[in-house]
Structure formats: C-alpha cells, structure tokens
Motif scaffolding. Structure first.
Motif, PDB file in Angstrom:
ATOM      1  N   UNK A 179       0.617  -1.727   0.132  1.00 48.70           N
ATOM      2  CA  UNK A 179       0.641  -0.187   0.236  1.00 48.70           C
ATOM      3  C   UNK A 179       0.725   1.103  -0.226  1.00 48.70           C
ATOM      4  N   UNK A 180       1.986   0.853   1.046  1.00 52.10           N
ATOM      5  CA  UNK A 180       2.837   2.139   0.341  1.00 52.10           C
ATOM      6  C   UNK A 180       4.297   1.589   1.239  1.00 52.10           C
ATOM      7  N   UNK A 181       4.425   2.032  -0.418  1.00 51.45           N
ATOM      8  CA  UNK A 181       6.211   1.534  -0.984  1.00 51.45           C
ATOM      9  C   UNK A 181       7.255   1.846   0.104  1.00 51.45           C
ATOM     10  N   UNK A 182       7.099   3.166   0.863  1.00 51.54           N
ATOM     11  CA  UNK A 182       8.258   3.972   1.093  1.00 51.54           C
ATOM     12  C   UNK A 182       8.072   4.447   2.747  1.00 51.54           C
ATOM     13  N   UNK A 183       7.221   2.862   3.420  1.00 57.05           N
ATOM     14  CA  UNK A 183       7.166   2.804   4.540  1.00 57.05           C
ATOM     15  C   UNK A 183       7.911   2.603   5.009  1.00 57.05           C
ATOM     16  N   UNK A 208      18.651  -2.652   1.568  1.00 48.86           N
ATOM     17  CA  UNK A 208      19.678  -2.441   0.416  1.00 48.86           C
ATOM     18  C   UNK A 208      18.745  -1.403  -0.446  1.00 48.86           C
ATOM     19  N   UNK A 209      17.671  -2.374  -0.327  1.00 58.12           N
ATOM     20  CA  UNK A 209      16.945  -2.292  -1.202  1.00 58.12           C
ATOM     21  C   UNK A 209      16.031  -1.516  -0.891  1.00 58.12           C
ATOM     22  N   UNK A 210      15.258  -0.814   0.160  1.00 54.58           N
ATOM     23  CA  UNK A 210      14.614   0.102   0.750  1.00 54.58           C
ATOM     24  C   UNK A 210      15.907   1.655   0.539  1.00 54.58           C
ATOM     25  N   UNK A 211      16.828   1.562   0.780  1.00 55.45           N
ATOM     26  CA  UNK A 211      18.017   2.738   0.232  1.00 55.45           C
ATOM     27  C   UNK A 211      17.979   2.853  -0.915  1.00 55.45           C
ATOM     28  N   UNK A 212      17.630   2.096  -1.638  1.00 55.49           N
ATOM     29  CA  UNK A 212      17.669   2.330  -3.052  1.00 55.49           C
ATOM     30  C   UNK A 212      16.821   2.910  -3.997  1.00 55.49           C
ATOM     31  N   UNK A 214      14.233   4.578  -2.065  1.00 55.46           N
ATOM     32  CA  UNK A 214      14.308   6.010  -1.105  1.00 55.46           C
ATOM     33  C   UNK A 214      15.114   7.344  -1.967  1.00 55.46           C
ATOM     34  N   UNK A 215      16.024   6.339  -1.916  1.00 56.32           N
ATOM     35  CA  UNK A 215      17.202   7.342  -2.555  1.00 56.32           C
ATOM     36  C   UNK A 215      16.577   7.701  -4.388  1.00 56.32           C
ATOM     37  N   UNK A 216      15.915   7.578  -4.751  1.00 56.90           N
ATOM     38  CA  UNK A 216      15.553   6.996  -6.937  1.00 56.90           C
ATOM     39  C   UNK A 216      14.314   7.583  -6.847  1.00 56.90           C
ATOM     40  N   UNK A 217      13.567   7.080  -5.667  1.00 56.81           N
ATOM     41  CA  UNK A 217      12.386   8.020  -5.265  1.00 56.81           C
ATOM     42  C   UNK A 217      11.988   8.924  -4.499  1.00 56.81           C
ATOM     43  N   UNK A 218      12.556   9.210  -3.829  1.00 56.41           N
ATOM     44  CA  UNK A 218      12.280  10.600  -2.498  1.00 56.41           C
ATOM     45  C   UNK A 218      13.546  11.327  -2.561  1.00 56.41           C
TER      46      UNK A 218
END
Length: 239
Positions: A179-183, A208-212, A214-218
C-alpha cells in the motif's frame, strides 16, 4: 428483505459494500448505499448538510429532495438501519467494520493469542475503504482509513515479533509496503523478522533495497533506525 432486527445488522465498508441482517446479505440500491455509507462515516450530520455533501453539484433544494427520497426508501425496506432523527445516525444495533479497525490498535496490544493475530491480519489485509468508489466527500475518509490500516499493520507486525513469529511480521510488513512502498517502519519490521529467523543476509538485502528505492524515488537516505540496524548486522553487533 427488510432489516427488521436492528440488533443483528452488520455493515461492511472495508473491501466492499455489504449489508447483512441475521447473517444474510441484503440487496440495497447504489443510491441508498451512498446515504447509508455517508451516515456511517461522517458521524452525526444534519440532514441539510448531508444532502449538500452527497449532491454537491446540484441546487440545495434538489439535494434535499434526493435525500428525502432515499431516506424514505431506506426506512421502508430496511427500517433497522437509520434512526429517524436529525442529525442522521445509524441505529445503535448496527455494527460497522470501520469501527473495528479504529479499535484494532488496542485489541492488538492486549492480544495474548497468536492465532487471533492472524485473524486480525486477514481483516487488515482487506481493510480498504470502499475501493472503486470515487466521490469527493469520500476522499478524506479513505485516506484516514488507509492510515489507520497501516498503523494497525505496524502494530500487528510488532506483536508477531513479540510472539517470535517471523512469518507473521513479514506478512504484515508486506501488506503495508504494497500500500505504501516507502514506509520505513515496515522495512524495519522486515529486517527484524529476518533477524529473528536468523537470516541476517536477507535483513541486509531489505536495507539495501529500501535505501535504493528511497534514494531513487524520494531522494532521501533511510531513517537512522534502519541504518543502525544495517550497521549492527554488517559488524555483528548487538542487533
């Protein structure tokens, strides 16, 4: 079918619209569904105000006339649902699933049975308010329910961790991230669940997946709690 027994009526607004009386689904026209849903979600609103909310693109007189017709239909066919009052409210015996979602954080905190957590997890999985309904008056309520659902999923994940159930925590986090991929709180749950299961490499992969992402999208780095967990994992600290 008339809702004659107000003590046995249940109104489902999460996942879909459904009214049941004594366990049997009741057929309700879409125009009446709108009124019942609005009364259930918008608390006690004067009839005039509710009419203007539901028919915002028409004249005040036209809106009030529409509401009178709908209320007449509802009371004739389903007399156990709405109180004959102004402001309009549901009768006390009508159970609404949105109210259960609002109470869920307290229920989760008091849970002593892991099996019951899985029941509530399935409830939270489908707890999207009236999907497919696109009306301006509903936007705020849908967002409020979305946030309540995400908060409940976080709470469920933490309780699963407390019970030592990594699968439950991972499932709760996955539903929230869908529902919220950056949570970030959900990524933390995933990391801790993998750590609980002894999968430190998978926990690092989540970071590592979350960091990638968050950097790409936010264009932001992960929250310190995620970074600290990753650091402890890399250097075999007290994670």
């Amino acid at each position: 079918m008339a809702a004659e027994d107000s003590g046995t009526a249940t109104l489902q607004l999460l996942g879909c619209w459904r009214l049941a009386v004594s366990g049997r689904a009741v057929a309700v026209p879409g125009r009446d569904q709108r009124v019942i849903a609005a009364v259930a979600l918008l608390d006690a609103r004067p009839r005039r105000q509710l009419a203007e909310i539901l028919w915002a693109d028409g004249s005040r007189g036209h809106a009030q006339a529409n509401l009178r017709v709908n209320l007449s239909d509802i009371r004739r066919h389903h007399p156990g649902i709405l109180a004959d009052s102004d402001p309009l409210v549901l009768l006390p015996g009508v159970d609404v699933d949105v109210a259960s979602l609002r109470r869920l954080p307290v229920i989760i905190d008091r849970a002593t049975d892991r099996a019951q957590l899985w029941v509530w997890l399935e409830f939270a999985r489908r707890a999207e308010l009236l999907p497919g309904w696109f009306e301006s008056w509903l936007d705020f309520e849908q967002e409020r329910v979305r946030q309540q659902r995400l908060s409940a999923l976080d709470g469920l994940g933490r309780r699963f961790l407390g019970f030592g159930d990594a699968d439950g925590a991972l499932t709760a986090a996955a539903i929230a991230l869908d529902a919220e991929p950056w949570r970030e709180s959900s990524y933390e749950l995933q990391m801790r669940a993998h750590m609980l299961a002894g999968n430190r490499a998978l926990a690092l992969r989540v970071y590592e997946s979350a960091r990638s992402m968050l950097l790409r999208e936010m264009d932001v780095e992960p929250a310190p709690i995620l970074t600290n967990l990753a650091h402890e994992l890399r250097y075999d600290g007290p994670a």
